[in-house]
Design a protein around this motif. Structure first.
Motif, PDB file in Angstrom:
ATOM      1  N   PHE A   1      -6.803  45.137  89.078  1.00  0.00           N
ATOM      2  CA  PHE A   1      -6.061  44.628  90.223  1.00  0.00           C
ATOM      3  C   PHE A   1      -7.030  44.159  91.302  1.00  0.00           C
ATOM      4  N   ILE A   2      -6.762  42.975  91.856  1.00  0.00           N
ATOM      5  CA  ILE A   2      -7.506  42.466  93.009  1.00  0.00           C
ATOM      6  C   ILE A   2      -6.532  42.385  94.178  1.00  0.00           C
ATOM      7  N   ASN A   3      -6.828  43.144  95.222  1.00  0.00           N
ATOM      8  CA  ASN A   3      -5.927  43.212  96.387  1.00  0.00           C
ATOM      9  C   ASN A   3      -4.494  43.484  95.950  1.00  0.00           C
ATOM     10  N   ASP A   4      -4.361  44.464  95.022  1.00  0.00           N
ATOM     11  CA  ASP A   4      -3.061  44.927  94.505  1.00  0.00           C
ATOM     12  C   ASP A   4      -2.329  43.894  93.652  1.00  0.00           C
ATOM     13  N   ILE A   5      -3.011  42.840  93.224  1.00  0.00           N
ATOM     14  CA  ILE A   5      -2.405  41.831  92.353  1.00  0.00           C
ATOM     15  C   ILE A   5      -2.972  41.999  90.940  1.00  0.00           C
ATOM     16  N   ASP A   6      -2.102  42.037  89.949  1.00  0.00           N
ATOM     17  CA  ASP A   6      -2.505  42.210  88.557  1.00  0.00           C
ATOM     18  C   ASP A   6      -3.326  40.990  88.113  1.00  0.00           C
ATOM     19  N   VAL A   7      -4.604  41.225  87.819  1.00  0.00           N
ATOM     20  CA  VAL A   7      -5.515  40.126  87.479  1.00  0.00           C
ATOM     21  C   VAL A   7      -5.144  39.491  86.140  1.00  0.00           C
ATOM     22  N   LYS A   8      -4.669  40.302  85.205  1.00  0.00           N
ATOM     23  CA  LYS A   8      -4.299  39.775  83.896  1.00  0.00           C
ATOM     24  C   LYS A   8      -3.145  38.780  84.004  1.00  0.00           C
TER      25      LYS A   8
END
Length: 370
Positions: free
Chosen positions: A273-280
């Motif tokens: 997660f980047i800044n609580d966003i799922d990177v996948k």
């Protein structure tokens, strides 16, 4: 820790090779299919006892040959050591550490610490959970020999249970014997879960620090453990034991129908997660690559924290896959570790101190220093 010398006989397209490495940056340059990755593979083989490219040992032996020899001479804690890997008559395999034969691959792990970064690793986030579990298990095994042995034992128990499930499908009377394997699976599985939980926590912490530096403090990277048994996230090991046991019992009928065990750490995963966003799911290709780069750099620090020596870094044709900024972020670690880089063109590598690197040219299984 660094490799001084490698000697190959009948390894892939190398009929005979002896090469001395610098303990800093070594660049292996050459066209495709000349032997660059083969050289990286031989080093990896010496550290892990198996190839990262094939499961068939005959594939690594030179065509029309029945004998293979690999010897790595390396320095660890200021002491010179050797690892030898032989295959005789295409069948008999022998591994020696300082001229002493070993019986199990697990005895080899951790003798020489290696971090490898290849183009396939850039797909790690989007790859299957199996690939991410392999990454976790490989890193933990070379840092902790006990983990490796527990993992081997766990998979033996798992295989026995899976075979029994298939037998129960045809003979329901055997179901009473399943409880024995359930208890064994839980006992060893908990040990694996605890180690993974600790490892991923440390991995996330170090990766985030590295990622912040790469992104000028604009992004927070979190690596999250996604265990198959949810209570694995707690520090209460008794709760893990209870849930693991209950789920194995609850899923018995499903497992019998499927013929395999659906519950346990062999079904674990990790997410990014980047800044609580799922990177996948939602991360850009650049964010995915930066996340993997942070992950790889954190491997180096984790191994150092555990062993007090930096590992050997293998970069297999990965520099051309990274832009200049990401290359520079990777290069910042090169003054700490011995690095072996393969590339088709030295111009693909934007290293300020490229002139201080040791450069080799490979052509048809022959390597010369330039």
């Amino acid at each position: 820790m660094y490799i001084k010398e490698i000697k190959l006989i009948n390894f892939r397209n190398y009929e005979e090779l002896k090469i001395d490495f610098s303990n800093n940056v070594n660049i292996i340059m050459g066209n495709n299919a000349q032997g660059k990755t083969n050289l990286i593979e031989s080093i990896y083989l010496s550290g892990f006892g198996k190839s990262f490219r094939t499961s068939k040992e005959n594939d690594i032996i030179n065509i029309n040959k029945d004998f293979l020899f690999v010897r790595i001479t390396f320095v660890k804690k200021n002491r010179e050591n050797t690892i030898e890997y032989k295959i005789i008559n295409n069948k008999k395999k022998e591994i020696k550490i300082n001229n002493n034969s070993i019986k199990k691959i697990s005895d080899l792990l951790g003798i020489i610490n290696i971090v490898i970064f290849s183009p396939d690793d850039l797909k790690l986030i989007k790859n299957s959970p199996l690939e991410r579990r392999k990454f976790i298990d490989r890193e933990l095994s070379q840092m902790n020999n006990a983990y490796c042995k527990n993992l081997i034992e766990y998979h033996k128990i798992l295989n026995h249970r899976n075979k029994l499930l298939k037998q129960i499908f045809f003979n329901n009377k055997l179901k009473d014997t399943l409880d024995i394997w359930n208890k064994k699976l839980v006992e060893i599985g908990i040990v694996i879960i605890i180690k993974r939980r600790e490892f991923i926590k440390n991995l996330s912490s170090i990766s985030n620090k590295i990622h912040k530096n790469i992104t000028n403090n604009l992004e927070n990277l979190s690596i999250i453990y996604e265990p198959n048994i949810k209570s694995s996230l707690s520090n209460n090991n008794k709760n893990i034991e209870i849930e693991f046991s209950e789920l194995l019992t609850k899923n018995i009928e499903v497992d019998i129908k499927r013929g395999y065990t659906s519950i346990g750490p062999h079904r674990d995963d990790i997410s990014f997660f980047i800044n609580d966003i799922d990177v996948k799911k939602y991360g850009s290709q650049g964010q995915q690559r930066t996340s993997v780069l942070s992950l790889k750099l954190s491997e180096i620090e984790l191994i150092y924290n555990e062993t007090k020596e930096y590992p050997i870094l293998l970069l297999d044709d990965v520099m051309s896959e990274l832009d200049i900024n990401r290359q520079n972020d990777l290069v910042k670690t090169l003054n700490k570790v011995q690095t072996i880089i393969t590339t088709t063109d030295v111009n693909n590598i934007h290293i300020n101190n490229i002139n201080k690197s040791t450069l080799f040219k490979v052509d048809s299984g022959k390597i010369v220093k330039i």
